[in-house]
Design a protein around this motif. Structure first.
Motif, PDB file in Angstrom:
ATOM      1  N   ARG A   1       0.841  -1.197   0.000  1.00 27.01           N
ATOM      2  CA  ARG A   1       0.000   0.000   0.000  1.00 27.01           C
ATOM      3  C   ARG A   1       0.876   1.246   0.000  1.00 27.01           C
ATOM      4  NH1 ARG A   1      -3.175   2.874   4.171  1.00 27.01           N
ATOM      5  NH2 ARG A   1      -4.984   3.805   3.158  1.00 27.01           N
ATOM      6  N   LEU A   2       0.564   2.177  -0.878  1.00 26.91           N
ATOM      7  CA  LEU A   2       1.271   3.450  -0.975  1.00 26.91           C
ATOM      8  C   LEU A   2       0.316   4.558  -0.543  1.00 26.91           C
ATOM      9  CD1 LEU A   2       2.837   2.942  -4.530  1.00 26.91           C
ATOM     10  CD2 LEU A   2       3.907   2.466  -2.316  1.00 26.91           C
ATOM     11  N   THR A   3       0.677   5.291   0.493  1.00 30.24           N
ATOM     12  CA  THR A   3      -0.192   6.344   1.006  1.00 30.24           C
ATOM     13  C   THR A   3       0.372   7.712   0.663  1.00 30.24           C
ATOM     14  OG1 THR A   3       0.903   6.459   3.160  1.00 30.24           O
ATOM     15  CG2 THR A   3      -0.887   4.852   2.923  1.00 30.24           C
ATOM     16  N   GLU A   4      -0.506   8.669   0.522  1.00 27.35           N
ATOM     17  CA  GLU A   4      -0.082  10.034   0.222  1.00 27.35           C
ATOM     18  C   GLU A   4       0.828  10.581   1.304  1.00 27.35           C
ATOM     19  OE1 GLU A   4      -3.279  12.670  -0.548  1.00 27.35           O
ATOM     20  OE2 GLU A   4      -3.966  11.628  -2.350  1.00 27.35           O
ATOM     21  N   SER A   5       0.498  10.323   2.556  1.00 23.36           N
ATOM     22  CA  SER A   5       1.281  10.895   3.656  1.00 23.36           C
ATOM     23  C   SER A   5       2.716  10.379   3.629  1.00 23.36           C
ATOM     24  CB  SER A   5       0.627  10.574   5.000  1.00 23.36           C
ATOM     25  OG  SER A   5       0.497   9.175   5.181  1.00 23.36           O
ATOM     26  N   GLU A   6       2.895   9.088   3.409  1.00 19.06           N
ATOM     27  CA  GLU A   6       4.255   8.525   3.366  1.00 19.06           C
ATOM     28  C   GLU A   6       5.018   9.033   2.156  1.00 19.06           C
ATOM     29  OE1 GLU A   6       7.463   5.768   2.258  1.00 19.06           O
ATOM     30  OE2 GLU A   6       5.560   5.889   1.192  1.00 19.06           O
ATOM     31  N   LEU A   7       4.334   9.127   1.013  1.00 18.99           N
ATOM     32  CA  LEU A   7       5.015   9.529  -0.215  1.00 18.99           C
ATOM     33  C   LEU A   7       5.365  11.013  -0.228  1.00 18.99           C
ATOM     34  CD1 LEU A   7       3.027   7.444  -2.848  1.00 18.99           C
ATOM     35  CD2 LEU A   7       5.325   7.007  -1.961  1.00 18.99           C
ATOM     36  N   THR A   8       4.527  11.857   0.387  1.00 17.02           N
ATOM     37  CA  THR A   8       4.879  13.285   0.424  1.00 17.02           C
ATOM     38  C   THR A   8       6.172  13.493   1.213  1.00 17.02           C
ATOM     39  OG1 THR A   8       3.436  13.579   2.357  1.00 17.02           O
ATOM     40  CG2 THR A   8       2.511  14.127   0.196  1.00 17.02           C
ATOM     41  N   THR A   9       6.347  12.715   2.275  1.00 17.49           N
ATOM     42  CA  THR A   9       7.577  12.815   3.066  1.00 17.49           C
ATOM     43  C   THR A   9       8.766  12.240   2.309  1.00 17.49           C
ATOM     44  OG1 THR A   9       6.322  12.659   5.127  1.00 17.49           O
ATOM     45  CG2 THR A   9       8.672  12.146   5.230  1.00 17.49           C
ATOM     46  N   ARG A  10       8.600  11.070   1.736  1.00 24.07           N
ATOM     47  CA  ARG A  10       9.707  10.410   1.049  1.00 24.07           C
ATOM     48  C   ARG A  10      10.158  11.200  -0.170  1.00 24.07           C
ATOM     49  NH1 ARG A  10      12.317   5.850   0.984  1.00 24.07           N
ATOM     50  NH2 ARG A  10      11.005   4.993   2.631  1.00 24.07           N
ATOM     51  N   LEU A  11       9.205  11.700  -0.967  1.00 25.28           N
ATOM     52  CA  LEU A  11       9.547  12.372  -2.224  1.00 25.28           C
ATOM     53  C   LEU A  11       9.707  13.878  -2.059  1.00 25.28           C
ATOM     54  CD1 LEU A  11       7.042  10.454  -4.541  1.00 25.28           C
ATOM     55  CD2 LEU A  11       9.466   9.949  -4.169  1.00 25.28           C
TER      56      LEU A  11
ATOM     57  N   GLY B   1      -0.783  17.061  -3.902  1.00 17.84           N
ATOM     58  CA  GLY B   1      -1.257  17.169  -5.274  1.00 17.84           C
ATOM     59  C   GLY B   1      -0.290  16.535  -6.263  1.00 17.84           C
ATOM     60  N   THR B   2       1.009  16.753  -6.024  1.00 14.55           N
ATOM     61  CA  THR B   2       2.026  16.138  -6.881  1.00 14.55           C
ATOM     62  C   THR B   2       1.997  14.625  -6.738  1.00 14.55           C
ATOM     63  OG1 THR B   2       3.449  18.085  -6.797  1.00 14.55           O
ATOM     64  CG2 THR B   2       4.498  15.986  -7.352  1.00 14.55           C
ATOM     65  N   VAL B   3       1.863  14.129  -5.519  1.00 13.87           N
ATOM     66  CA  VAL B   3       1.782  12.686  -5.298  1.00 13.87           C
ATOM     67  C   VAL B   3       0.596  12.097  -6.049  1.00 13.87           C
ATOM     68  CG1 VAL B   3       1.306  10.910  -3.572  1.00 13.87           C
ATOM     69  CG2 VAL B   3       3.022  12.667  -3.108  1.00 13.87           C
ATOM     70  N   ARG B   4      -0.551  12.790  -6.008  1.00 14.37           N
ATOM     71  CA  ARG B   4      -1.729  12.280  -6.719  1.00 14.37           C
ATOM     72  C   ARG B   4      -1.470  12.204  -8.214  1.00 14.37           C
ATOM     73  NH1 ARG B   4      -5.347  16.454  -3.381  1.00 14.37           N
ATOM     74  NH2 ARG B   4      -5.196  15.420  -1.334  1.00 14.37           N
ATOM     75  N   SER B   5      -0.809  13.227  -8.761  1.00 16.37           N
ATOM     76  CA  SER B   5      -0.495  13.224 -10.187  1.00 16.37           C
ATOM     77  C   SER B   5       0.437  12.070 -10.539  1.00 16.37           C
ATOM     78  CB  SER B   5       0.149  14.546 -10.599  1.00 16.37           C
ATOM     79  OG  SER B   5      -0.743  15.632 -10.422  1.00 16.37           O
ATOM     80  N   VAL B   6       1.435  11.847  -9.688  1.00 15.26           N
ATOM     81  CA  VAL B   6       2.391  10.766  -9.927  1.00 15.26           C
ATOM     82  C   VAL B   6       1.699   9.408  -9.861  1.00 15.26           C
ATOM     83  CG1 VAL B   6       4.388   9.580  -8.944  1.00 15.26           C
ATOM     84  CG2 VAL B   6       4.405  12.066  -9.180  1.00 15.26           C
ATOM     85  N   LEU B   7       0.862   9.206  -8.835  1.00 15.78           N
ATOM     86  CA  LEU B   7       0.161   7.936  -8.704  1.00 15.78           C
ATOM     87  C   LEU B   7      -0.802   7.712  -9.873  1.00 15.78           C
ATOM     88  CD1 LEU B   7      -0.603   7.798  -4.869  1.00 15.78           C
ATOM     89  CD2 LEU B   7       1.080   6.451  -6.147  1.00 15.78           C
ATOM     90  N   ALA B   8      -1.431   8.772 -10.343  1.00 14.71           N
ATOM     91  CA  ALA B   8      -2.341   8.639 -11.487  1.00 14.71           C
ATOM     92  C   ALA B   8      -1.581   8.182 -12.733  1.00 14.71           C
ATOM     93  CB  ALA B   8      -3.053   9.955 -11.754  1.00 14.71           C
TER      94      ALA B   8
ATOM     95  N   ASN C   1      -9.515   5.491  -1.579  1.00 12.17           N
ATOM     96  CA  ASN C   1      -9.189   6.405  -0.480  1.00 12.17           C
ATOM     97  C   ASN C   1      -7.910   7.205  -0.745  1.00 12.17           C
ATOM     98  OD1 ASN C   1      -7.464   4.289  -0.351  1.00 12.17           O
ATOM     99  ND2 ASN C   1      -7.693   3.918   1.839  1.00 12.17           N
ATOM    100  N   ARG C   2      -7.634   7.482  -2.037  1.00 11.24           N
ATOM    101  CA  ARG C   2      -6.475   8.282  -2.445  1.00 11.24           C
ATOM    102  C   ARG C   2      -5.141   7.608  -2.104  1.00 11.24           C
ATOM    103  NH1 ARG C   2      -7.986  14.673  -1.314  1.00 11.24           N
ATOM    104  NH2 ARG C   2      -9.587  14.840  -2.956  1.00 11.24           N
ATOM    105  N   SER C   3      -5.162   6.312  -2.009  1.00 12.89           N
ATOM    106  CA  SER C   3      -3.914   5.564  -1.886  1.00 12.89           C
ATOM    107  C   SER C   3      -3.816   4.646  -3.097  1.00 12.89           C
ATOM    108  CB  SER C   3      -3.884   4.752  -0.583  1.00 12.89           C
ATOM    109  OG  SER C   3      -4.894   3.762  -0.603  1.00 12.89           O
ATOM    110  N   ALA C   4      -2.787   3.862  -3.135  1.00 12.61           N
ATOM    111  CA  ALA C   4      -2.600   2.943  -4.257  1.00 12.61           C
ATOM    112  C   ALA C   4      -1.840   1.733  -3.753  1.00 12.61           C
ATOM    113  CB  ALA C   4      -1.839   3.632  -5.384  1.00 12.61           C
ATOM    114  N   ARG C   5      -1.781   0.692  -4.580  1.00 13.80           N
ATOM    115  CA  ARG C   5      -0.999  -0.490  -4.268  1.00 13.80           C
ATOM    116  C   ARG C   5      -0.097  -0.813  -5.442  1.00 13.80           C
ATOM    117  NH1 ARG C   5      -2.036  -3.422   0.193  1.00 13.80           N
ATOM    118  NH2 ARG C   5      -3.917  -2.891   1.348  1.00 13.80           N
ATOM    119  N   THR C   6       1.114  -1.263  -5.117  1.00 16.97           N
ATOM    120  CA  THR C   6       1.988  -1.709  -6.186  1.00 16.97           C
ATOM    121  C   THR C   6       1.381  -2.930  -6.856  1.00 16.97           C
ATOM    122  OG1 THR C   6       3.239  -2.992  -4.564  1.00 16.97           O
ATOM    123  CG2 THR C   6       4.097  -0.813  -5.144  1.00 16.97           C
TER     124      THR C   6
END
Length: 228
Positions: free
Chosen positions: A39-49, A54-61, A74-79
């Motif tokens: 599971r990839l969450t916005e909160s974890e990815l905003t910190t890591r990247l 908004g940028t995380v959402r664009s990248v995940l899309a 729920n605005r997350s994703a899975r590999t």
């Protein structure tokens, strides 16, 4: 730890940061940093990247569109993870496309292309008893990329790159194996020999044999997961 840093100033900085964040996250997925179906969450990815939500959402899309992840409500994703049938289809398709690229490489390879392939094969051979799985994967990937570059066939290369086969290999490979299959380097040398002699039929055949062996090795794990 964050992957990338940098300020978001200037007229093109937003697009540049989105592009960099895309390549950073795709690289983490391809490298195996995230396991299949993680599971990839916005909160974890905003910190890591170090980018905005908004940028995380664009990248995940974008990654979802290309098949690297599956989006969730729920605005997350899975590999991505692949069932056995999907995995086999992807690897069979890779065999066909890379065999065609090897044939083209045998027709088009320059002296510089051949020298690069020979250097990679020599490194694999010299390190065969001590190479780490990570270094072997890098050199193996480099060899296949060099064959594609020597083919000078952008459309076939683009199709191969879209297959997501690295994710399949990471999902189904034997993680307990500390060394590559003993014959892998010999298979690479056979492909190289066909390219050096400018024999497209032999290049296609040896590449097809090599990738078929890779696929069969993984399929053994599908049917007998307890076997090492």
């Amino acid at each position: 730890m964050a992957v990338a840093t940098g300020s978001e100033t200037g007229p093109d900085s937003g697009a540049n940061r989105t592009s960099q964040a895309y390549y950073d996250l795709r690289g983490l997925i391809l490298s195996g940093h995230y396991a299949p179906d993680s599971r990839l969450t916005e909160s974890e990815l905003t910190t890591r990247l170090q980018v905005s939500r908004g940028t995380v959402r664009s990248v995940l899309a974008r990654l979802a569109q290309e098949g690297y992840v599956t989006a969730e409500a729920n605005r997350s994703a899975r590999t991505r993870s692949f069932c056995e049938d999907e995995a086999i289809e992807i690897l069979e398709t890779r065999e066909v496309l890379e065999a065609a690229l090897a044939a083209r490489a045998a027709e088009c390879a320059t002296d510089e292309d051949i020298a690069a392939l020979e250097a990679t094969c020599k490194r694999l051979w010299s390190q065969r008893k001590s190479v780490t799985p990570e270094e072997y994967s890098r050199l193996n990937r480099e060899f296949h990329e060099q064959v594609r570059a020597a083919a000078r066939q952008a459309t076939l290369t683009r199709f191969v790159d879209s297959l997501l086969y690295p994710l399949v290999l990471r999902q189904y490979r034997d993680m307990q194996r500390s060394r590559p299959r003993a014959v892998v380097i010999e298979e690479h040398k056979a492909i190289l020999s066909a390219i050096v002699t400018h024999n497209p039929e032999a290049a296609a055949s040896t590449m097809r044999h090599h990738l078929s062996a890779v696929r069969r090795a993984l399929q053994l794990k599908f049917t007998t997961p307890s076997d090492g």
